[in-house]
Design an enzyme around this catalytic site. Sequence first.
Site, PDB file in Angstrom:
ATOM      1  N   LEU A 136       7.282   4.443   6.679  1.00 18.81           N
ATOM      2  CA  LEU A 136       6.152   5.538   6.217  1.00 18.81           C
ATOM      3  C   LEU A 136       6.701   6.096   4.720  1.00 18.81           C
ATOM      4  O   LEU A 136       7.948   6.339   4.601  1.00 18.81           O
ATOM      5  CB  LEU A 136       5.680   6.286   6.969  1.00 18.81           C
ATOM      6  CG  LEU A 136       5.197   6.037   8.229  1.00 18.81           C
ATOM      7  CD1 LEU A 136       5.082   7.438   9.308  1.00 18.81           C
ATOM      8  CD2 LEU A 136       3.994   5.433   8.233  1.00 18.81           C
ATOM      9  N   ASP A 137       5.780   6.288   3.718  1.00 24.47           N
ATOM     10  CA  ASP A 137       6.337   7.049   2.665  1.00 24.47           C
ATOM     11  C   ASP A 137       6.880   8.338   3.162  1.00 24.47           C
ATOM     12  O   ASP A 137       6.534   8.942   3.882  1.00 24.47           O
ATOM     13  CB  ASP A 137       5.076   7.142   1.745  1.00 24.47           C
ATOM     14  CG  ASP A 137       4.271   5.805   1.356  1.00 24.47           C
ATOM     15  OD1 ASP A 137       5.033   4.708   1.387  1.00 24.47           O
ATOM     16  OD2 ASP A 137       3.047   5.904   0.885  1.00 24.47           O
ATOM     17  N   LYS A 138       7.625   8.901   1.905  1.00 25.83           N
ATOM     18  CA  LYS A 138       8.249  10.196   2.013  1.00 25.83           C
ATOM     19  C   LYS A 138       7.377  11.323   2.724  1.00 25.83           C
ATOM     20  O   LYS A 138       7.791  11.954   3.492  1.00 25.83           O
ATOM     21  CB  LYS A 138       8.915  10.453   0.761  1.00 25.83           C
ATOM     22  CG  LYS A 138       9.649  11.885   0.579  1.00 25.83           C
ATOM     23  CD  LYS A 138       9.835  12.222  -0.684  1.00 25.83           C
ATOM     24  CE  LYS A 138      10.474  13.572  -0.617  1.00 25.83           C
ATOM     25  NZ  LYS A 138      10.781  14.311  -1.875  1.00 25.83           N
ATOM     26  N   THR A 140       4.254  10.903   4.102  1.00 20.55           N
ATOM     27  CA  THR A 140       3.464  10.462   5.086  1.00 20.55           C
ATOM     28  C   THR A 140       4.172  10.673   6.326  1.00 20.55           C
ATOM     29  O   THR A 140       4.981  10.475   6.504  1.00 20.55           O
ATOM     30  CB  THR A 140       2.941   8.858   4.840  1.00 20.55           C
ATOM     31  OG1 THR A 140       2.304   8.658   3.775  1.00 20.55           O
ATOM     32  CG2 THR A 140       2.045   8.532   6.032  1.00 20.55           C
ATOM     33  N   ARG A 235      -3.008   3.807   0.117  1.00 18.95           N
ATOM     34  CA  ARG A 235      -3.136   4.797  -0.932  1.00 18.95           C
ATOM     35  C   ARG A 235      -3.525   4.110  -2.097  1.00 18.95           C
ATOM     36  O   ARG A 235      -4.593   4.402  -3.039  1.00 18.95           O
ATOM     37  CB  ARG A 235      -1.615   5.510  -1.611  1.00 18.95           C
ATOM     38  CG  ARG A 235      -1.206   6.266  -0.448  1.00 18.95           C
ATOM     39  CD  ARG A 235       0.226   6.685  -0.430  1.00 18.95           C
ATOM     40  NE  ARG A 235       0.464   7.574  -1.810  1.00 18.95           N
ATOM     41  CZ  ARG A 235       1.563   7.633  -2.325  1.00 18.95           C
ATOM     42  NH1 ARG A 235       2.746   7.156  -1.668  1.00 18.95           N
ATOM     43  NH2 ARG A 235       1.671   8.551  -3.273  1.00 18.95           N
TER      44      ARG A 235
END
Length: 314
Positions: A136-138, A140, A235
């Site tokens: 997961l993104d930082k 998210t 995104r």
Amino acid sequence: MKLIQQSFRIEKSQAGNRLDQALQQLLPDYSRSKIQRWIRQGFVCINREYCKPRQKVFSGDLVDLDVPEQDVISDQPQAIEFEILHQDEDIFVINKPTDLVVHPAAGHQDGTLVNGLLAHDPRLQQLPRAGIVHRLDKDTTGVMVVARNLSAHHWLVEQLQARRVKREYIAVARGVVTAGRTIETCIGRHSQNRKKMSVQSGGKTAITHFQVARKFAHHSLVRVQLETGRTHQIRVHMAHINYPLLGDSLYGGRQRIPVGVDEALADVIQGFRRQALHAERLSFEHPGSRELLSFEAALPDDFATLLEALKRYD
């Protein structure tokens, strides 16, 4: 044991790039300078021949890496806060908080989820990426599964590649979305901004399904299912259809306050300084029992506060 022992075929989208540039796209967890050093040290071959960092690559080239373990400093266990939703001998299921990087990389050499996982189970050091099979993104939040042994790792990777892992997200988009749909494009690294991905003909296939859960005056709550798992996929896709996620400065530009909203809602929106994206549910077959499991991660406080503010104004 090797740090990396892999082979790659250069795709058309990478043809004409320098070798170090192509490898950084294939190995985003490692810095360009480290990759250049590996090439100079002879740990990388193109079509079975030694090469140079600035050497051009062409479609179909075979790139082999054989990087010895001693070339890197092992990631160290650190006390990192995150919720463990489930654990057994094969897996961890965790609820990743915001502002937590998953893998060590340039600018984030420690303080990552990997460091925190090693504090819970040092044996993860022996697995690729400490057992992490998806990221997961930082900023998210939400549910992730981590393998605790090599057999579990192989099983989960195979399930992901076969698209049998169900990943469900909840997000707030800017604008009133008329209806749900499926978005299918190709996504690749942005040609000018290396921190971004973009929709492009030479990228990899990316498929996102979403439904509208609720419409607000100026925003929409959407539920998203990933069929593929490209970097920043949700995104990029929501921005592509002109409904970027609230708070996503990378793909939606600066935070915008809709005209006419009251001060209370404006303050909440202005104070939400990340993309409004949460991995709510993850379903997969357990690598040991083969039982179909499903795990949910509750909304974090900032996301819940945002939704309440949108509902009150609506």
